[in-house]
Design a protein around this motif. Sequence first.
Motif, PDB file in Angstrom:
ATOM      1  N   MET A 111      38.745  37.140 -14.401  1.00  0.00           N
ATOM      2  CA  MET A 111      38.720  35.699 -14.451  1.00  0.00           C
ATOM      3  C   MET A 111      40.066  35.120 -14.084  1.00  0.00           C
ATOM      4  SD  MET A 111      36.554  34.505 -17.740  1.00  0.00           S
ATOM      5  CE  MET A 111      36.297  36.076 -18.517  1.00  0.00           C
ATOM      6  N   ALA A 112      40.032  34.032 -13.332  1.00  0.00           N
ATOM      7  CA  ALA A 112      41.270  33.356 -12.959  1.00  0.00           C
ATOM      8  C   ALA A 112      41.767  32.534 -14.135  1.00  0.00           C
ATOM      9  CB  ALA A 112      41.027  32.454 -11.746  1.00  0.00           C
ATOM     10  N   ASP A 113      43.032  32.194 -14.118  1.00  0.00           N
ATOM     11  CA  ASP A 113      43.590  31.368 -15.178  1.00  0.00           C
ATOM     12  C   ASP A 113      42.824  30.060 -15.272  1.00  0.00           C
ATOM     13  OD1 ASP A 113      47.063  32.246 -14.560  1.00  0.00           O
ATOM     14  OD2 ASP A 113      45.500  33.286 -15.651  1.00  0.00           O
ATOM     15  N   GLY A 114      42.564  29.626 -16.489  1.00  0.00           N
ATOM     16  CA  GLY A 114      41.911  28.348 -16.699  1.00  0.00           C
ATOM     17  C   GLY A 114      40.403  28.402 -16.602  1.00  0.00           C
ATOM     18  N   GLU A 115      39.822  29.559 -16.320  1.00  0.00           N
ATOM     19  CA  GLU A 115      38.381  29.671 -16.221  1.00  0.00           C
ATOM     20  C   GLU A 115      37.863  30.443 -17.417  1.00  0.00           C
ATOM     21  OE1 GLU A 115      37.264  31.392 -12.531  1.00  0.00           O
ATOM     22  OE2 GLU A 115      38.045  29.755 -11.356  1.00  0.00           O
ATOM     23  N   GLY A 116      36.814  29.917 -18.032  1.00  0.00           N
ATOM     24  CA  GLY A 116      36.235  30.573 -19.188  1.00  0.00           C
ATOM     25  C   GLY A 116      35.094  31.475 -18.775  1.00  0.00           C
ATOM     26  N   ALA A 117      34.603  32.248 -19.720  1.00  0.00           N
ATOM     27  CA  ALA A 117      33.501  33.159 -19.454  1.00  0.00           C
ATOM     28  C   ALA A 117      32.238  32.413 -19.077  1.00  0.00           C
ATOM     29  CB  ALA A 117      33.255  34.036 -20.683  1.00  0.00           C
ATOM     30  N   ASP A 118      32.084  31.159 -19.557  1.00  0.00           N
ATOM     31  CA  ASP A 118      30.889  30.388 -19.244  1.00  0.00           C
ATOM     32  C   ASP A 118      31.147  29.405 -18.110  1.00  0.00           C
ATOM     33  OD1 ASP A 118      30.995  27.747 -21.762  1.00  0.00           O
ATOM     34  OD2 ASP A 118      32.587  28.712 -20.620  1.00  0.00           O
ATOM     35  N   ASP A 119      31.986  29.778 -17.158  1.00  0.00           N
ATOM     36  CA  ASP A 119      32.409  28.889 -16.086  1.00  0.00           C
ATOM     37  C   ASP A 119      31.287  28.515 -15.124  1.00  0.00           C
ATOM     38  OD1 ASP A 119      34.541  27.409 -14.979  1.00  0.00           O
ATOM     39  OD2 ASP A 119      34.666  28.864 -13.342  1.00  0.00           O
ATOM     40  N   GLY A 120      30.135  29.141 -15.220  1.00  0.00           N
ATOM     41  CA  GLY A 120      29.054  28.840 -14.298  1.00  0.00           C
ATOM     42  C   GLY A 120      28.344  27.545 -14.573  1.00  0.00           C
ATOM     43  N   ALA A 121      28.414  27.019 -15.764  1.00  0.00           N
ATOM     44  CA  ALA A 121      27.702  25.789 -16.077  1.00  0.00           C
ATOM     45  C   ALA A 121      28.346  25.103 -17.268  1.00  0.00           C
ATOM     46  CB  ALA A 121      26.243  26.098 -16.386  1.00  0.00           C
ATOM     47  N   ASP A 122      28.132  23.809 -17.342  1.00  0.00           N
ATOM     48  CA  ASP A 122      28.521  23.037 -18.512  1.00  0.00           C
ATOM     49  C   ASP A 122      27.461  21.957 -18.705  1.00  0.00           C
ATOM     50  OD1 ASP A 122      29.061  21.068 -16.641  1.00  0.00           O
ATOM     51  OD2 ASP A 122      31.212  21.100 -16.917  1.00  0.00           O
ATOM     52  N   ASP A 123      27.742  20.942 -19.486  1.00  0.00           N
ATOM     53  CA  ASP A 123      26.740  19.915 -19.780  1.00  0.00           C
ATOM     54  C   ASP A 123      26.281  19.165 -18.533  1.00  0.00           C
ATOM     55  OD1 ASP A 123      26.819  20.587 -22.423  1.00  0.00           O
ATOM     56  OD2 ASP A 123      28.180  18.969 -22.987  1.00  0.00           O
ATOM     57  N   SER A 124      27.100  19.105 -17.489  1.00  0.00           N
ATOM     58  CA  SER A 124      26.726  18.365 -16.287  1.00  0.00           C
ATOM     59  C   SER A 124      26.165  19.273 -15.199  1.00  0.00           C
ATOM     60  CB  SER A 124      27.928  17.580 -15.756  1.00  0.00           C
ATOM     61  OG  SER A 124      28.978  18.462 -15.426  1.00  0.00           O
ATOM     62  N   GLY A 125      25.932  20.535 -15.488  1.00  0.00           N
ATOM     63  CA  GLY A 125      25.334  21.443 -14.522  1.00  0.00           C
ATOM     64  C   GLY A 125      26.340  22.431 -13.991  1.00  0.00           C
ATOM     65  N   PRO A 126      25.954  23.163 -12.947  1.00  0.00           N
ATOM     66  CA  PRO A 126      26.845  24.180 -12.376  1.00  0.00           C
ATOM     67  C   PRO A 126      28.151  23.570 -11.879  1.00  0.00           C
ATOM     68  CG  PRO A 126      24.633  24.369 -11.476  1.00  0.00           C
ATOM     69  CD  PRO A 126      24.682  23.090 -12.271  1.00  0.00           C
ATOM     70  N   HIS A 127      29.221  24.341 -12.028  1.00  0.00           N
ATOM     71  CA  HIS A 127      30.514  23.880 -11.509  1.00  0.00           C
ATOM     72  C   HIS A 127      30.461  23.796  -9.991  1.00  0.00           C
ATOM     73  CE1 HIS A 127      32.701  23.768 -15.254  1.00  0.00           C
ATOM     74  NE2 HIS A 127      32.067  24.862 -15.597  1.00  0.00           N
ATOM     75  N   VAL A 128      31.353  23.014  -9.409  1.00  0.00           N
ATOM     76  CA  VAL A 128      31.298  22.709  -7.979  1.00  0.00           C
ATOM     77  C   VAL A 128      32.513  23.210  -7.212  1.00  0.00           C
ATOM     78  CG1 VAL A 128      29.805  20.706  -8.343  1.00  0.00           C
ATOM     79  CG2 VAL A 128      32.294  20.402  -8.363  1.00  0.00           C
ATOM     80  N   ARG A 129      33.311  24.075  -7.812  1.00  0.00           N
ATOM     81  CA  ARG A 129      34.548  24.517  -7.144  1.00  0.00           C
ATOM     82  C   ARG A 129      34.297  25.092  -5.761  1.00  0.00           C
ATOM     83  NH1 ARG A 129      36.290  26.705 -12.659  1.00  0.00           N
ATOM     84  NH2 ARG A 129      37.488  24.965 -13.471  1.00  0.00           N
ATOM     85  N   SER A 130      33.196  25.800  -5.575  1.00  0.00           N
ATOM     86  CA  SER A 130      32.931  26.404  -4.263  1.00  0.00           C
ATOM     87  C   SER A 130      32.609  25.356  -3.198  1.00  0.00           C
ATOM     88  CB  SER A 130      31.780  27.415  -4.361  1.00  0.00           C
ATOM     89  OG  SER A 130      30.576  26.752  -4.716  1.00  0.00           O
ATOM     90  N   LEU A 131      32.334  24.135  -3.599  1.00  0.00           N
ATOM     91  CA  LEU A 131      32.010  23.065  -2.646  1.00  0.00           C
ATOM     92  C   LEU A 131      33.183  22.130  -2.375  1.00  0.00           C
ATOM     93  CD1 LEU A 131      28.507  22.071  -4.069  1.00  0.00           C
ATOM     94  CD2 LEU A 131      28.987  23.447  -2.037  1.00  0.00           C
ATOM     95  N   LEU A 132      34.291  22.314  -3.053  1.00  0.00           N
ATOM     96  CA  LEU A 132      35.383  21.345  -2.953  1.00  0.00           C
ATOM     97  C   LEU A 132      35.988  21.259  -1.563  1.00  0.00           C
ATOM     98  CD1 LEU A 132      37.176  21.778  -6.385  1.00  0.00           C
ATOM     99  CD2 LEU A 132      35.529  20.025  -5.680  1.00  0.00           C
ATOM    100  N   GLY A 133      36.107  22.380  -0.862  1.00  0.00           N
ATOM    101  CA  GLY A 133      36.661  22.338   0.493  1.00  0.00           C
ATOM    102  C   GLY A 133      35.817  21.474   1.418  1.00  0.00           C
ATOM    103  N   VAL A 134      34.519  21.647   1.347  1.00  0.00           N
ATOM    104  CA  VAL A 134      33.600  20.861   2.176  1.00  0.00           C
ATOM    105  C   VAL A 134      33.599  19.411   1.709  1.00  0.00           C
ATOM    106  CG1 VAL A 134      31.223  20.713   3.004  1.00  0.00           C
ATOM    107  CG2 VAL A 134      32.202  22.933   2.503  1.00  0.00           C
ATOM    108  N   TYR A 135      33.702  19.213   0.405  1.00  0.00           N
ATOM    109  CA  TYR A 135      33.714  17.854  -0.159  1.00  0.00           C
ATOM    110  C   TYR A 135      34.923  17.064   0.335  1.00  0.00           C
ATOM    111  CZ  TYR A 135      33.728  14.200  -3.758  1.00  0.00           C
ATOM    112  OH  TYR A 135      33.734  12.994  -4.423  1.00  0.00           O
ATOM    113  N   VAL A 136      36.117  17.649   0.299  1.00  0.00           N
ATOM    114  CA  VAL A 136      37.311  16.906   0.725  1.00  0.00           C
ATOM    115  C   VAL A 136      37.304  16.648   2.223  1.00  0.00           C
ATOM    116  CG1 VAL A 136      38.726  17.694  -1.204  1.00  0.00           C
ATOM    117  CG2 VAL A 136      38.867  18.893   0.979  1.00  0.00           C
TER     118      VAL A 136
END
Length: 71
Positions: free
Chosen positions: A1-26
């Motif tokens: 795991m990278a710094d700042g990422e928890g074991a449950d990094d795949g989802a939270d209350d708002s759904g799956p995390h979006v880090r893999s989409l950030l490059g395309v988003y910006v």
Amino acid sequence: MADGEGADDGADDSGPHVRSLLGVYVLDALPPEEERRVADHLAGCDGCGAAYREVADTPSLLGLLDEDDLR
């Protein structure tokens, strides 16, 4: 795991995390529905928001390059 990422990094209350989409988003290259999903997630997720801030200036920085820089 990278710094700042928890074991449950795949989802939270708002759904799956979006880090893999950030490059395309910006680069403003997501379909409108996906762009809204990412924006909504960023509004409520501190971890993804921090990751977004790290890459948010990428399009501006790419604009500073000329053809010779890309060789």
